[in-house]
Design an enzyme around this catalytic site. Structure first.
Site, PDB file in Angstrom:
ATOM      1  N   CYS A 163       7.687  -7.988   5.657  1.00  0.00           N
ATOM      2  CA  CYS A 163       9.128  -7.517   6.173  1.00  0.00           C
ATOM      3  C   CYS A 163       9.468  -8.640   7.091  1.00  0.00           C
ATOM      4  O   CYS A 163       8.888  -9.266   7.713  1.00  0.00           O
ATOM      5  CB  CYS A 163       8.722  -6.217   7.169  1.00  0.00           C
ATOM      6  SG  CYS A 163      10.493  -5.554   7.953  1.00  0.00           S
ATOM      7  N   SER A 215      13.743   4.163  13.775  1.00  0.00           N
ATOM      8  CA  SER A 215      12.718   3.729  14.521  1.00  0.00           C
ATOM      9  C   SER A 215      13.441   3.105  15.865  1.00  0.00           C
ATOM     10  O   SER A 215      13.814   1.964  15.929  1.00  0.00           O
ATOM     11  CB  SER A 215      11.926   2.495  13.804  1.00  0.00           C
ATOM     12  OG  SER A 215      11.381   3.174  13.004  1.00  0.00           O
ATOM     13  N   LEU A 216      13.253   4.083  16.981  1.00  0.00           N
ATOM     14  CA  LEU A 216      13.786   3.676  18.130  1.00  0.00           C
ATOM     15  C   LEU A 216      13.045   3.007  19.081  1.00  0.00           C
ATOM     16  O   LEU A 216      13.356   1.801  19.662  1.00  0.00           O
ATOM     17  CB  LEU A 216      14.500   4.870  18.909  1.00  0.00           C
ATOM     18  CG  LEU A 216      15.527   4.860  19.981  1.00  0.00           C
ATOM     19  CD1 LEU A 216      16.792   4.159  19.444  1.00  0.00           C
ATOM     20  CD2 LEU A 216      15.739   6.161  20.644  1.00  0.00           C
ATOM     21  N   SER A 249      13.165   5.802   6.498  1.00  0.00           N
ATOM     22  CA  SER A 249      13.141   5.227   7.754  1.00  0.00           C
ATOM     23  C   SER A 249      13.533   3.820   8.172  1.00  0.00           C
ATOM     24  O   SER A 249      13.267   3.084   7.417  1.00  0.00           O
ATOM     25  CB  SER A 249      11.596   5.119   8.356  1.00  0.00           C
ATOM     26  OG  SER A 249      11.166   4.739   9.531  1.00  0.00           O
ATOM     27  N   CYS A 263       4.369  -4.369  14.906  1.00  0.00           N
ATOM     28  CA  CYS A 263       3.950  -4.054  13.592  1.00  0.00           C
ATOM     29  C   CYS A 263       3.259  -5.013  12.538  1.00  0.00           C
ATOM     30  O   CYS A 263       3.743  -6.241  12.951  1.00  0.00           O
ATOM     31  CB  CYS A 263       5.346  -3.600  12.852  1.00  0.00           C
ATOM     32  SG  CYS A 263       5.125  -3.238  11.135  1.00  0.00           S
ATOM     33  N   CYS A 275       9.082  -6.785  14.141  1.00  0.00           N
ATOM     34  CA  CYS A 275       8.881  -5.657  15.479  1.00  0.00           C
ATOM     35  C   CYS A 275       7.476  -6.241  15.805  1.00  0.00           C
ATOM     36  O   CYS A 275       6.521  -6.519  15.267  1.00  0.00           O
ATOM     37  CB  CYS A 275       9.018  -4.442  15.051  1.00  0.00           C
ATOM     38  SG  CYS A 275      10.631  -3.887  14.164  1.00  0.00           S
ATOM     39  N   GLU A 288       0.899  -1.157   0.091  1.00  0.00           N
ATOM     40  CA  GLU A 288       0.071   0.035   0.009  1.00  0.00           C
ATOM     41  C   GLU A 288       0.947   1.295   0.040  1.00  0.00           C
ATOM     42  O   GLU A 288       1.871   1.215   0.452  1.00  0.00           O
ATOM     43  CB  GLU A 288      -0.898   0.218   1.243  1.00  0.00           C
ATOM     44  CG  GLU A 288      -0.375   0.212   2.467  1.00  0.00           C
ATOM     45  CD  GLU A 288      -1.282   0.343   3.667  1.00  0.00           C
ATOM     46  OE1 GLU A 288      -2.526   0.304   3.504  1.00  0.00           O
ATOM     47  OE2 GLU A 288      -1.010   1.100   4.663  1.00  0.00           O
ATOM     48  N   GLY A 295       7.632  -2.837   4.923  1.00  0.00           N
ATOM     49  CA  GLY A 295       9.252  -3.255   4.542  1.00  0.00           C
ATOM     50  C   GLY A 295      10.247  -2.309   5.233  1.00  0.00           C
ATOM     51  O   GLY A 295       9.964  -1.212   5.680  1.00  0.00           O
ATOM     52  N   GLU A 296      11.415  -2.965   5.304  1.00  0.00           N
ATOM     53  CA  GLU A 296      12.551  -2.568   5.852  1.00  0.00           C
ATOM     54  C   GLU A 296      13.438  -1.701   4.567  1.00  0.00           C
ATOM     55  O   GLU A 296      14.061  -2.550   4.056  1.00  0.00           O
ATOM     56  CB  GLU A 296      13.325  -3.278   6.743  1.00  0.00           C
ATOM     57  CG  GLU A 296      14.829  -2.673   7.031  1.00  0.00           C
ATOM     58  CD  GLU A 296      14.904  -1.325   7.406  1.00  0.00           C
ATOM     59  OE1 GLU A 296      13.978  -0.960   8.609  1.00  0.00           O
ATOM     60  OE2 GLU A 296      15.684  -0.555   6.943  1.00  0.00           O
ATOM     61  N   CYS A 312       0.318   3.866   7.242  1.00  0.00           N
ATOM     62  CA  CYS A 312       1.450   3.687   6.392  1.00  0.00           C
ATOM     63  C   CYS A 312       2.086   2.380   6.849  1.00  0.00           C
ATOM     64  O   CYS A 312       2.067   2.042   8.040  1.00  0.00           O
ATOM     65  CB  CYS A 312       2.464   4.660   6.586  1.00  0.00           C
ATOM     66  SG  CYS A 312       2.574   5.910   5.400  1.00  0.00           S
ATOM     67  N   CYS A 361       3.854   8.215   1.670  1.00  0.00           N
ATOM     68  CA  CYS A 361       4.399   7.100   2.327  1.00  0.00           C
ATOM     69  C   CYS A 361       4.511   5.835   1.183  1.00  0.00           C
ATOM     70  O   CYS A 361       3.451   5.310   0.814  1.00  0.00           O
ATOM     71  CB  CYS A 361       3.519   6.787   3.422  1.00  0.00           C
ATOM     72  SG  CYS A 361       4.028   5.365   4.585  1.00  0.00           S
ATOM     73  N   ASN A 406      -0.979   1.765  16.871  1.00  0.00           N
ATOM     74  CA  ASN A 406      -2.177   1.430  15.915  1.00  0.00           C
ATOM     75  C   ASN A 406      -2.523  -0.017  16.403  1.00  0.00           C
ATOM     76  O   ASN A 406      -1.654  -0.781  15.923  1.00  0.00           O
ATOM     77  CB  ASN A 406      -1.839   1.631  14.540  1.00  0.00           C
ATOM     78  CG  ASN A 406      -1.922   2.799  14.010  1.00  0.00           C
ATOM     79  OD1 ASN A 406      -2.582   3.910  14.452  1.00  0.00           O
ATOM     80  ND2 ASN A 406      -1.092   3.249  12.923  1.00  0.00           N
TER      81      ASN A 406
HETATM   82  N1  SAH Z   1      10.927  -0.756   8.457  1.00  0.00           N
HETATM   83  C1  SAH Z   1      11.190   0.983   8.606  1.00  0.00           C
HETATM   84  C2  SAH Z   1      10.101   1.509   7.764  1.00  0.00           C
HETATM   85  C3  SAH Z   1       8.693   1.219   7.813  1.00  0.00           C
HETATM   86  S1  SAH Z   1       7.785   1.017   9.358  1.00  0.00           S
HETATM   87  C4  SAH Z   1      11.058   1.084  10.100  1.00  0.00           C
HETATM   88  O1  SAH Z   1      11.033   0.349  10.783  1.00  0.00           O
HETATM   89  O2  SAH Z   1      11.464   2.049  10.403  1.00  0.00           O
HETATM   90  C5  SAH Z   1       7.303   3.028   9.515  1.00  0.00           C
HETATM   91  C6  SAH Z   1       7.332   3.253  10.755  1.00  0.00           C
HETATM   92  O3  SAH Z   1       5.803   2.916  11.393  1.00  0.00           O
HETATM   93  C7  SAH Z   1       8.056   2.833  11.931  1.00  0.00           C
HETATM   94  O4  SAH Z   1       8.560   4.034  12.695  1.00  0.00           O
HETATM   95  C8  SAH Z   1       7.292   1.879  12.813  1.00  0.00           C
HETATM   96  O5  SAH Z   1       7.808   1.836  14.141  1.00  0.00           O
HETATM   97  C9  SAH Z   1       5.865   2.234  12.552  1.00  0.00           C
HETATM   98  N2  SAH Z   1       4.770   1.288  12.922  1.00  0.00           N
HETATM   99  C10 SAH Z   1       4.887   0.117  12.772  1.00  0.00           C
HETATM  100  N3  SAH Z   1       3.694  -0.627  13.080  1.00  0.00           N
HETATM  101  C11 SAH Z   1       3.032   0.274  13.922  1.00  0.00           C
HETATM  102  C12 SAH Z   1       1.771   0.443  14.568  1.00  0.00           C
HETATM  103  N4  SAH Z   1       1.196  -0.744  14.864  1.00  0.00           N
HETATM  104  N5  SAH Z   1       1.490   1.689  15.264  1.00  0.00           N
HETATM  105  C13 SAH Z   1       1.957   2.766  15.196  1.00  0.00           C
HETATM  106  N6  SAH Z   1       3.200   2.902  14.484  1.00  0.00           N
HETATM  107  C14 SAH Z   1       3.803   1.546  13.858  1.00  0.00           C
HETATM  108 FE1  SF4 Z   2       9.769  -4.237   9.313  1.00  0.00          FE
HETATM  109 FE2  SF4 Z   2       9.782  -1.550  10.140  1.00  0.00          FE
HETATM  110 FE3  SF4 Z   2       7.492  -3.148  10.628  1.00  0.00          FE
HETATM  111 FE4  SF4 Z   2       9.844  -3.423  12.053  1.00  0.00          FE
HETATM  112  S1  SF4 Z   2       8.578  -1.599  12.106  1.00  0.00           S
HETATM  113  S2  SF4 Z   2       8.635  -5.305  10.929  1.00  0.00           S
HETATM  114  S3  SF4 Z   2      11.425  -3.025  10.455  1.00  0.00           S
HETATM  115  S4  SF4 Z   2       8.342  -2.663   8.707  1.00  0.00           S
END
Ligand code: SAH
Ligand code: SF4
Length: 384
Positions: A125, A233-234, A211, A132, A129, A105, A179-180, A355, A118, A312
């Site tokens: 991915c 993404s910390l 990111s 996610c 995480c 998407e 994705g990463e 996103c 976005c 989310n």
């Molecule tokens: N893989 C990369 C980029 C895609 S994720 C990364 O991890 O940075 C983009 C952002 O969306 C990241 O900061 C991630 O932490 C956030 N994200 C993913 N799932 C989420 C959720 N359920 N609620 C809020 N933010 C989320």
């Molecule tokens: Fe992949 Fe980013 Fe989601 Fe982590 S937050 S699973 S790196 S898309």
């Protein structure tokens, strides 16, 4: 991709090259390999990315013979759109089917005179995480450079901004979809190059943001080849918690990641630029004021601004979104410590426009699964 002028007819049986994804250098090489002048690349880039033209026969300044020759070996193939949804707040979301059957998407978020897109870099991915939904889908495959830049093409087309002079267009791109991006390095770098290429989209490096969850060796490589803005993404103020939330932290812990970010910024000419630290706030997990203090301490001397993202929820996760008060308390601690802190605004509620979260609605309609409940939040990064 190599095409020699003498072998074009036999090449016709091969898969045509999708010109959509070629950078300027690659396109010049492509024409040279065809026995043509390198400057043809400039014309074709403009047709595709300035004029939005996908039919080679319409590229009138190429000459009939060249067009015919080109059509034997190449094509301009934009992404296949499965659905487009518009939110009442102006957010627009596409589901795109990619070769092999997966869906990704893309979300377009207008705000004032900006519109941030976005963009996804992979189908699924592999990094898993814990918060996610993309991670929960597992990894299917990398997107090609054409599939990545094609998302920008689709968004601009939807504004009817090719050629028309329509001022509404994509002003910022964030690689924050599925994705990463650093695990699909070459294709992402090529697509970002096209985003910034004057013969394509001409965005400034400040307005293209990558990111990452912290793939350190790839980030070190990125410093050598790219000047895009960096978001990291910390999500946790210490390794113990980050190991749980972002498993790649076990390989590249916080100190090593921050050092790599520092090196990335040090490699930039403009020393005033800072890293955006993303921190997804999860109720009872990482949203305590004490953790905000720990974060403030951790980031002391680290040139950054902080973007807080209220979690989310989705159906495969037991995590909860924190209350507005909890978000404010966390924010206040960081602000008091002197940081610039933004809270990601909720957008596209009615079309489930988060996103990076492949949306259940699309899957539901095919009756395959309802696992991935749509998210509610669109990305706003104030780069540029
Ligand atoms: N893989 C990369 C980029 C895609 S994720 C990364 O991890 O940075 C983009 C952002 O969306 C990241 O900061 C991630 O932490 C956030 N994200 C993913 N799932 C989420 C959720 N359920 N609620 C809020 N933010 C989320
Ligand atoms: Fe992949 Fe980013 Fe989601 Fe982590 S937050 S699973 S790196 S898309």
């Amino acid at each position: 991709m190599t095409v020699n002028s003498g072998t074009i007819e036999s090449d016709a049986s091969k898969v045509p090259v999708n010109l959509m994804g070629l950078t300027r250098d690659q396109m010049e090489q492509f024409f040279e390999d065809m026995g043509e002048k390198r400057f043809r690349a400039q014309q074709v880039l403009k047709w595709i990315h300035h004029a939005g033209i996908t039919q080679i026969e319409e590229m009138s300044n190429l000459g009939k013979a060249l067009r015919e020759k080109l059509m034997l070996v190449a094509e301009v193939r934009p992404p296949e759109i499965v659905s487009q949804q518009d939110s009442s707040d102006g957010t627009r979301k596409w589901a795109i089917r990619v070769d092999g059957g997966g869906l990704v998407e893309t979300v377009l978020i207008p705000a004032g005179n900006r519109a941030t897109l976005c963009v996804s870099s992979q189908v699924g991915c592999s990094l898993d995480c814990s918060f996610c939904s993309t991670g929960k889908q597992g990894f299917q495959r990398d997107l090609s450079a054409a599939e990545i830049i094609g998302q920008v093409w689709v968004a601009i087309k939807s504004y009817d901004a090719f050629q028309s002079g329509n001022e509404r267009t994509v002003t910022n791109v964030v690689m924050m979809g599925m994705g990463e991006p650093l695990l699909n390095f070459d294709n992402v770098v090529a697509a970002m190059e096209l985003m910034m290429e004057d013969l394509a989209y001409g965005l400034s490096k400040r307005r293209v943001t990558l990111s990452t969850s912290g793939v350190v060796p790839a980030l070190d490589r990125l410093a050598e080849v790219s000047e895009v803005s960096l978001a990291v993404s910390l999500h946790a103020p210490n390794d113990e918690l980050r190991n749980e939330l972002v498993p790649i932290n076990r390989k590249y812990p916080i100190e090593i990641l921050l050092e790599s970010c520092r090196n990335y910024m040090a490699a930039q000419k403009d020393k005033s630029r800072v890293v955006t630290v993303e921190y997804t706030l999860i109720a009872g997990v990482n949203d305590h004021p004490e953790q905000a203090r720990e974060l403030a301490n951790l980031l002391r001397d680290f040139p950054c601004k902080i973007n807080l993202i209220p979690f989310n929820p989705f159906s495969l996760s037991d995590y909860r979104r924190p209350s507005g008060n909890a978000v404010s308390r966390f924010w206040q601690v960081l602000v008091d410590a002197g940081y610039i802190v933004t809270i990601r605004t909720t957008r596209g509620d009615d079309i489930s426009a988060a996103c990076g979260q492949l949306v259940g609605n699309v899957v539901d309609r095919t009756g395959r699964s309802g696992r991935y409940r749509a998210g509610r939040e669109a990305e706003i990064i104030t780069a540029g």
